[in-house]
Design an enzyme around this catalytic site. Structure first.
Site, PDB file in Angstrom:
ATOM      1  CB  SER A 156      -0.846  -0.049   1.275  1.00 59.40           C
ATOM      2  OG  SER A 156      -1.222   1.232   1.656  1.00 59.40           O
ATOM      3  CB  SER A 157       0.329   4.672  -1.281  1.00 55.67           C
ATOM      4  OG  SER A 157      -0.897   4.908  -0.632  1.00 55.67           O
ATOM      5  CB  CYS A 158       0.087   3.755   4.269  1.00 55.14           C
ATOM      6  SG  CYS A 158       0.009   2.015   4.549  1.00 55.14           S
ATOM      7  CE1 TYR A 171      -2.993  -2.696   5.877  1.00 55.03           C
ATOM      8  CE2 TYR A 171      -2.266  -0.566   5.045  1.00 55.03           C
ATOM      9  CZ  TYR A 171      -2.887  -1.780   4.838  1.00 55.03           C
ATOM     10  OH  TYR A 171      -3.396  -2.088   3.606  1.00 55.03           O
ATOM     11  CE  LYS A 209      -0.776  -4.567   3.415  1.00 55.92           C
ATOM     12  NZ  LYS A 209      -1.135  -5.789   2.678  1.00 55.92           N
ATOM     13  CG  HIS A 238     -10.140   2.936   2.771  1.00 60.16           C
ATOM     14  ND1 HIS A 238     -10.104   1.622   2.343  1.00 60.16           N
ATOM     15  CD2 HIS A 238      -9.047   3.086   3.553  1.00 60.16           C
ATOM     16  CE1 HIS A 238      -9.031   1.025   2.847  1.00 60.16           C
ATOM     17  NE2 HIS A 238      -8.373   1.885   3.587  1.00 60.16           N
TER      18      HIS A 238
HETATM   19  N1  LIG Z   1      -8.549  -0.904  -0.230  1.00 56.19           N
HETATM   20  C1  LIG Z   1      -7.586  -0.038  -0.524  1.00 56.19           C
HETATM   21  O1  LIG Z   1      -7.819   1.176  -0.660  1.00 56.19           O
HETATM   22  C2  LIG Z   1      -6.173  -0.518  -0.716  1.00 56.19           C
HETATM   23  C3  LIG Z   1      -5.207   0.423  -1.088  1.00 56.19           C
HETATM   24  C4  LIG Z   1      -3.905   0.011  -1.289  1.00 56.19           C
HETATM   25  C5  LIG Z   1      -3.577  -1.318  -1.104  1.00 56.19           C
HETATM   26  N2  LIG Z   1      -4.521  -2.222  -0.749  1.00 56.19           N
HETATM   27  C6  LIG Z   1      -4.090  -3.609  -0.528  1.00 56.19           C
HETATM   28  O2  LIG Z   1      -4.803  -4.495  -1.361  1.00 56.19           O
HETATM   29  C7  LIG Z   1      -4.976  -5.742  -0.672  1.00 56.19           C
HETATM   30  C8  LIG Z   1      -6.443  -6.130  -0.678  1.00 56.19           C
HETATM   31  O3  LIG Z   1      -7.200  -5.097  -0.072  1.00 56.19           O
HETATM   32  P1  LIG Z   1      -8.801  -5.048  -0.167  1.00 56.19           P
HETATM   33  O4  LIG Z   1      -9.173  -3.620  -0.210  1.00 56.19           O
HETATM   34  O5  LIG Z   1      -9.257  -5.981  -1.223  1.00 56.19           O
HETATM   35  O6  LIG Z   1      -9.185  -5.600   1.269  1.00 56.19           O
HETATM   36  P2  LIG Z   1     -10.514  -6.373   1.710  1.00 56.19           P
HETATM   37  O7  LIG Z   1     -11.631  -6.016   0.791  1.00 56.19           O
HETATM   38  O8  LIG Z   1     -10.674  -6.128   3.160  1.00 56.19           O
HETATM   39  O9  LIG Z   1     -10.138  -7.887   1.448  1.00 56.19           O
HETATM   40  C9  LIG Z   1      -9.180  -8.562   2.214  1.00 56.19           C
HETATM   41  C10 LIG Z   1      -9.509 -10.023   2.181  1.00 56.19           C
HETATM   42  O10 LIG Z   1      -8.558 -10.728   3.002  1.00 56.19           O
HETATM   43  C11 LIG Z   1      -9.244 -11.680   3.759  1.00 56.19           C
HETATM   44  N3  LIG Z   1      -8.549 -11.979   5.009  1.00 56.19           N
HETATM   45  C12 LIG Z   1      -8.210 -11.098   5.982  1.00 56.19           C
HETATM   46  N4  LIG Z   1      -7.606 -11.747   6.986  1.00 56.19           N
HETATM   47  C13 LIG Z   1      -7.564 -13.059   6.625  1.00 56.19           C
HETATM   48  C14 LIG Z   1      -7.065 -14.225   7.263  1.00 56.19           C
HETATM   49  N5  LIG Z   1      -6.476 -14.176   8.471  1.00 56.19           N
HETATM   50  N6  LIG Z   1      -7.208 -15.405   6.631  1.00 56.19           N
HETATM   51  C15 LIG Z   1      -7.815 -15.470   5.428  1.00 56.19           C
HETATM   52  N7  LIG Z   1      -8.290 -14.395   4.758  1.00 56.19           N
HETATM   53  C16 LIG Z   1      -8.169 -13.210   5.382  1.00 56.19           C
HETATM   54  C17 LIG Z   1     -10.590 -11.039   4.059  1.00 56.19           C
HETATM   55  O11 LIG Z   1     -11.518 -12.010   4.413  1.00 56.19           O
HETATM   56  P3  LIG Z   1     -12.625 -11.652   5.548  1.00 56.19           P
HETATM   57  O12 LIG Z   1     -13.305 -10.408   5.069  1.00 56.19           O
HETATM   58  O13 LIG Z   1     -13.485 -12.868   5.577  1.00 56.19           O
HETATM   59  O14 LIG Z   1     -11.838 -11.435   6.809  1.00 56.19           O
HETATM   60  C18 LIG Z   1     -10.888 -10.364   2.715  1.00 56.19           C
HETATM   61  O15 LIG Z   1     -11.512 -11.255   1.820  1.00 56.19           O
HETATM   62  C19 LIG Z   1      -4.408  -5.554   0.738  1.00 56.19           C
HETATM   63  O16 LIG Z   1      -3.117  -6.088   0.798  1.00 56.19           O
HETATM   64  C20 LIG Z   1      -4.341  -4.060   0.905  1.00 56.19           C
HETATM   65  O17 LIG Z   1      -3.281  -3.676   1.717  1.00 56.19           O
HETATM   66  C21 LIG Z   1      -5.831  -1.864  -0.547  1.00 56.19           C
END
Ligand SMILES: NC(=O)c1ccc[n+]([C@@H]2O[C@H](COP(=O)([O-])OP(=O)(O)OC[C@H]3O[C@@H](n4cnc5c(N)ncnc54)[C@H](OP(=O)(O)O)[C@@H]3O)[C@@H](O)[C@H]2O)c1
Length: 321
Positions: free
Chosen positions: A108-110, A137, A141, A184
């Site tokens: 992530s950008s953070c 966090y 990362k 967010h």
């Molecule tokens: N969203 C943003 O703005 C953003 C920005 C930059 C980078 N990212 C990165 O992109 C990636 C995906 O983000 P996202 O926005 O798609 O997040 P998300 O919608 O919250 O999805 C994360 C997924 O991971 C699963 N998960 C979490 N803990 C787990 C565990 N212990 N075992 C198995 N599964 C687990 C969650 O399942 P449950 O829901 O069932 O727990 C969920 O399906 C992350 O690495 C994040 O850092 C996101």
């Protein structure tokens, strides 16, 4: 890679994981493995090792993480650092032990310092203090990037390990989290403008002055960047990265103020009242923009503009109601 390769997408029910699956299926990949959080808890080392030794995937997209906005990060710092460190360490190590050669880690950008020069280049990593609210966090990362790099450095030549990382900017799109407190900025504002429209409210209050500038990327664009980076020729990837600065930024290259974002959302949602900026609430960094020229030079550009992406996202929000 072949269309029959076995691909494990960790976090397939999340916003990014589900977009990666949509894209892989569109591209004709059918041998995709997914397990829900309750079927496989990625913080559990034994379960993760057993899963990898049985399945032995060819490629892994690591899009599972504990993710949330400022409030969630600030309220649950232990959960954010512990769960993310465990997920990354377990998945990357078990992938290595089971012979996975190609893995993509999503950061992530953070990860960049609070006061990094703008736009932020990849080499700003570890050059200054992090934003305190999401430091735990961000540290997790950063550890994910360094895990990938360390396995590449130690086992790259001898065992053909090629683990890569991308750092997306702020994301939005179908599958986002609309929790009233833990979400967010875009999903939080979609919810607030929508509720204000339905309840005929006169105004919506937005946190902060509205002046800070941020960058936003539609989730299908980060999915296309993920697949693009995963499948780049190794020689080309190596030529454009460094073994200890191997991650790649993913953004649009454009930012806008929170005020301008709120006005765009107001239009997309059809809210006719006023927007009020609550300057008693903190603004955070004045500007956060990624320099994505490394990825642009590697042949990737985003496809969705902000208004178009927000329209699709709001339609999906309405379908969830
Ligand atoms: N969203 C943003 O703005 C953003 C920005 C930059 C980078 N990212 C990165 O992109 C990636 C995906 O983000 P996202 O926005 O798609 O997040 P998300 O919608 O919250 O999805 C994360 C997924 O991971 C699963 N998960 C979490 N803990 C787990 C565990 N212990 N075992 C198995 N599964 C687990 C969650 O399942 P449950 O829901 O069932 O727990 C969920 O399906 C992350 O690495 C994040 O850092 C996101």
């Amino acid at each position: 890679m072949s269309k029959s390769d076995k691909i494990y997408v960790a976090g397939h029910r999340g916003m990014v994981g589900s977009a990666i699956i949509r894209l892989l299926k569109d591209q004709g990949f059918e041998n995709i493995i997914t397990l829900t959080h309750s079927e496989l808890d990625l913080t559990n080392q034994n379960q993760v090792q057993e899963f990898f030794s049985q399945e032995k995937p060819d490629q892994v997209y690591l899009a599972a993480a504990k993710v949330g906005g400022i409030f969630a990060n600030d309220t649950y710092p232990a959960d954010f650092i512990y769960q993310n460190l465990m997920i990354e360490a377990n998945v990357i190590h078990a992938a290595f032990k089971s012979g996975v050669k190609k893995l993509l880690f999503l950061g992530s950008s953070c990860i960049y310092p609070k006061l990094a020069d703008q736009p932020m280049k990849e080499d700003a990593l570890l050059s200054g203090y992090l934003e305190p609210t999401n430091e735990p966090y961000a540290v997790a990362k950063i550890a994910g990037i360094k895990l990938c790099e360390s396995y590449n450095r130690q086992y790259g030549e001898s065992q053909g390990i090629d683990y890569r990382s991308i750092m997306p900017t702020n994301l939005y799109g179908p599958g986002d989290n609309y929790h009233p407190k833990n979400s967010h900025v875009i999903p939080a504002l979609i919810r607030r403008f929508h509720e204000a429209k339905i309840n005929n409210e006169e105004r919506v209050s937005v946190w902060g002055s509205g002046n800070p500038k941020r960058e936003f990327l539609y989730v299908d664009d980060v999915a296309s960047a993920s697949v693009h980076v995963m499948n780049l020729d190794k020689e080309i990837y190596d030529q454009n990265t460094h073994e200890m600065c191997s991650h790649i930024n993913v953004g649009t290259g454009e930012d806008l103020s929170i005020g301008a974002l709120a006005k765009t959302l107001k239009k997309v949602i059809g809210f006719t009242g006023e927007i009020e900026f609550d300057s008693s609430k903190p603004d955070g960094s004045p500007r956060k923009l990624m320099d994505s020229s490394r990825l642009n030079n590697l042949g990737w550009t985003p496809k969705f503009n902000l208004e178009e992406g927000l329209q699709i996202t709001y339609q999906e929000f309405l379908e969830l109601k």
